[in-house]
Design an enzyme around this catalytic site. Structure first.
Site, PDB file in Angstrom:
ATOM      1  N   LYS A   1       7.461  60.143  59.325  1.00  0.00           N
ATOM      2  CA  LYS A   1       7.384  60.843  60.609  1.00  0.00           C
ATOM      3  C   LYS A   1       6.197  61.777  60.575  1.00  0.00           C
ATOM      4  O   LYS A   1       5.875  62.363  59.529  1.00  0.00           O
ATOM      5  CB  LYS A   1       8.666  61.653  60.862  1.00  0.00           C
ATOM      6  CG  LYS A   1       8.580  62.601  62.058  1.00  0.00           C
ATOM      7  CD  LYS A   1       9.783  63.534  62.123  1.00  0.00           C
ATOM      8  CE  LYS A   1       9.580  64.609  63.182  1.00  0.00           C
ATOM      9  NZ  LYS A   1      10.702  65.546  63.276  1.00  0.00           N
TER      10      LYS A   1
ATOM     11  N   GLU B   1      13.864  76.862  69.161  1.00  0.00           N
ATOM     12  CA  GLU B   1      14.102  76.549  67.752  1.00  0.00           C
ATOM     13  C   GLU B   1      13.998  77.793  66.881  1.00  0.00           C
ATOM     14  O   GLU B   1      12.932  78.400  66.766  1.00  0.00           O
ATOM     15  CB  GLU B   1      13.114  75.489  67.265  1.00  0.00           C
ATOM     16  CG  GLU B   1      13.453  74.953  65.891  1.00  0.00           C
ATOM     17  CD  GLU B   1      13.006  73.514  65.705  1.00  0.00           C
ATOM     18  OE1 GLU B   1      13.260  72.963  64.616  1.00  0.00           O
ATOM     19  OE2 GLU B   1      12.419  72.945  66.633  1.00  0.00           O
TER      20      GLU B   1
ATOM     21  N   GLU C   1      14.686  60.787  63.423  1.00  0.00           N
ATOM     22  CA  GLU C   1      13.773  61.929  63.476  1.00  0.00           C
ATOM     23  C   GLU C   1      14.524  63.215  63.176  1.00  0.00           C
ATOM     24  O   GLU C   1      14.042  64.087  62.427  1.00  0.00           O
ATOM     25  CB  GLU C   1      13.126  62.013  64.860  1.00  0.00           C
ATOM     26  CG  GLU C   1      12.180  63.187  65.043  1.00  0.00           C
ATOM     27  CD  GLU C   1      11.679  63.328  66.476  1.00  0.00           C
ATOM     28  OE1 GLU C   1      11.117  64.397  66.787  1.00  0.00           O
ATOM     29  OE2 GLU C   1      11.860  62.389  67.281  1.00  0.00           O
TER      30      GLU C   1
ATOM     31  N   GLU D   1       6.839  62.747  77.198  1.00  0.00           N
ATOM     32  CA  GLU D   1       7.637  63.790  76.561  1.00  0.00           C
ATOM     33  C   GLU D   1       6.819  65.068  76.394  1.00  0.00           C
ATOM     34  O   GLU D   1       7.325  66.176  76.606  1.00  0.00           O
ATOM     35  CB  GLU D   1       8.151  63.319  75.208  1.00  0.00           C
ATOM     36  CG  GLU D   1       9.023  64.349  74.502  1.00  0.00           C
ATOM     37  CD  GLU D   1       9.567  63.850  73.183  1.00  0.00           C
ATOM     38  OE1 GLU D   1       9.601  64.647  72.217  1.00  0.00           O
ATOM     39  OE2 GLU D   1       9.972  62.674  73.108  1.00  0.00           O
TER      40      GLU D   1
END
Length: 431
Positions: A189, A234, A278, A416
């Protein structure tokens, strides 16, 4: 790393001695309403979520550091300041007394500096208790002047948007290249970001952005440090009296605005093998980084879906009990960069970011937050954010990034990234 020591009498050879006083403040006014008008964009700080948190203005002390040693140097500076501070705290709650605010560049080789800021005035609130802190280099500090609610900010005018260093077409090409590299086994990733430059016809009041973000994104931490402004969903790490927590987000889907459709989309996100893969990488990287500092840890088996006004994320809240006296900044440094903003394996993913992204992220996707003299504090990841131009208060560069894995589609990732730019784009609107 030892715990930041309690203040003691200053030595003649120590650096500047700060004098700090915190008193209760009877107030129900929103914290962001206290931020004064007519201040430079880098003279205001914020860490606010659902009405609680800290805001500040004025500058008592600042510190900058660069390159790989930026975290270590910043912590050493803060320990020295904390050791010799003279603090009278009549509140005794997390965030009262002497605190610093900080933001750090994502990359070791960034042209940006890490910043620590100690405001001269701080207003804080937690669990219904509000306080006022004044910080000064004047040893005669004795009185605190009650702050007043400032005039409402004016919205930006004539805002125009232009591609930054990475256009949508460039971004799609970078995603396609990343998918090829993943297929070749270089990484599992990699997180790639793009930027967008917003320019207004006059100076942009950061207070306008902060208020709009707080009103529309109550599940986020609304932050401002040294000209970096945003609303991050986050939480990289929080250390609070021995309890360590971290909120991991990875895996995203755009909302439609239709409740029934969004419910169905949330279900598809929770079952998406691409997004679950992910997310697993990101959770694993956080758990592995916290393990050396933890005596026990709780990592939920499955993520939940976090609903934000513009997108939905797969989310996992990791909780641990501290096994040593590592400060919140030390923990943040050990976690950065997590797979959520770097990739897996992290070291190679960060190299690939430098190769494919073609821009300096600056402090975007780096740790941002605050810390007290005991090392407690909270650090988020600087997402959904923008950085004011150092020499032009009418210009701000917005950033957004997406996690790229084997199943990623370039056009979908562009869409996105557009969705992730919406919070800052909307915050710049005048309606």
């Amino acid at each position: 790393m030892s715990t930041l020591p309690a203040p003691e009498a200053p030595s003649p050879t120590a650096g500047p001695t700060v004098v700090v006083r915190t008193v209760p403040l009877e107030s129900a006014d929103p914290l962001l309403a206290y931020l004064p008008a007519d201040r430079e964009h880098d003279d205001l700080v914020s860490w606010v979520r659902r009405g609680d948190g800290l805001v500040g203005w004025g500058t008592a002390l600042t510190f900058e550091a660069r390159a790989e040693g930026r975290f270590r140097e910043a912590e050493a500076w803060w320990r020295e300041i904390s050791r010799h501070a003279v603090v009278r705290d009549e509140v005794g709650r997390p965030g009262s007394g002497l605190v610093c605010f900080g933001s750090f560049p994502f990359a070791d080789d960034s042209a940006e500096s890490a910043r620590l800021v100690v405001p001269s005035t701080i207003v804080g609130r937690r669990d219904g208790h509000t306080w006022l802190t004044t910080v000064s280099l004047d040893p005669q500090l004795t009185l605190l002047e009650r702050p007043s609610v400032a005039a409402d900010p004016e919205p930006p005018r004539g805002v125009a948007f232009a591609d930054g260093s990475v256009s949508p077409a460039d971004y799609a090409h970078a995603v396609a290249e990343a998918v090829e590299r993943i297929g070749a086994g270089e990484v599992d990733k990699v997180v790639l970001a793009r930027d967008l430059v917003a320019t207004a016809s006059g100076p942009i009041d950061p207070r306008w952005l902060l208020r709009r973000l707080a009103e529309r994104y109550e599940n986020t931490w609304v932050f401002a440090v040294a000209g970096l402004v945003g609303a991050t969903p986050e939480l990289l790490v929080r250390r609070d009296q021995g309890l360590i927590t971290s909120r991991v987000l990875a895996g995203t889907i755009r909302r439609t605005g239709d409740d029934d459709k969004d419910t169905a989309l949330a279900g598809s996100l929770a079952r998406s093998s691409k997004d679950l893969e992910e997310h697993e990488y990101a959770v694993r990287s956080v758990a592995e980084a916290l393990a050396p500092h933890s005596s026990s840890m709780n990592v939920p088996e499955a993520p939940f879906v976090l609903h934000l006004p513009n997108v939905m994320h797969l989310a996992t809240d990791v909780a641990a009990v501290s096994a040593d006296d590592a400060s919140s900044l030390t923990l943040a440094a050990s976690l950065h960069p997590s797979a959520a903003v770097g990739g897996t394996p992290t070291a190679r993913a960060v190299e690939l970011i430098a190769e494919l992204e073609h821009m300096d992220r600056g402090r975007y996707a780096g740790p941002v937050g605050w810390m007290d003299t005991h090392g407690d504090g909270a650090w988020g990841i600087a997402l959904r954010s923008g950085a004011f131009a150092a020499d032009d208060p009418s210009q701000i560069t917005l950033y957004a990034g997406c996690g790229i894995v084997a199943g990623s589609d370039p056009e979908s990732e562009v869409a996105e990234s557009n969705a992730k730019l919406i919070p800052m784009r909307d915050a710049l609107a005048s309606d």
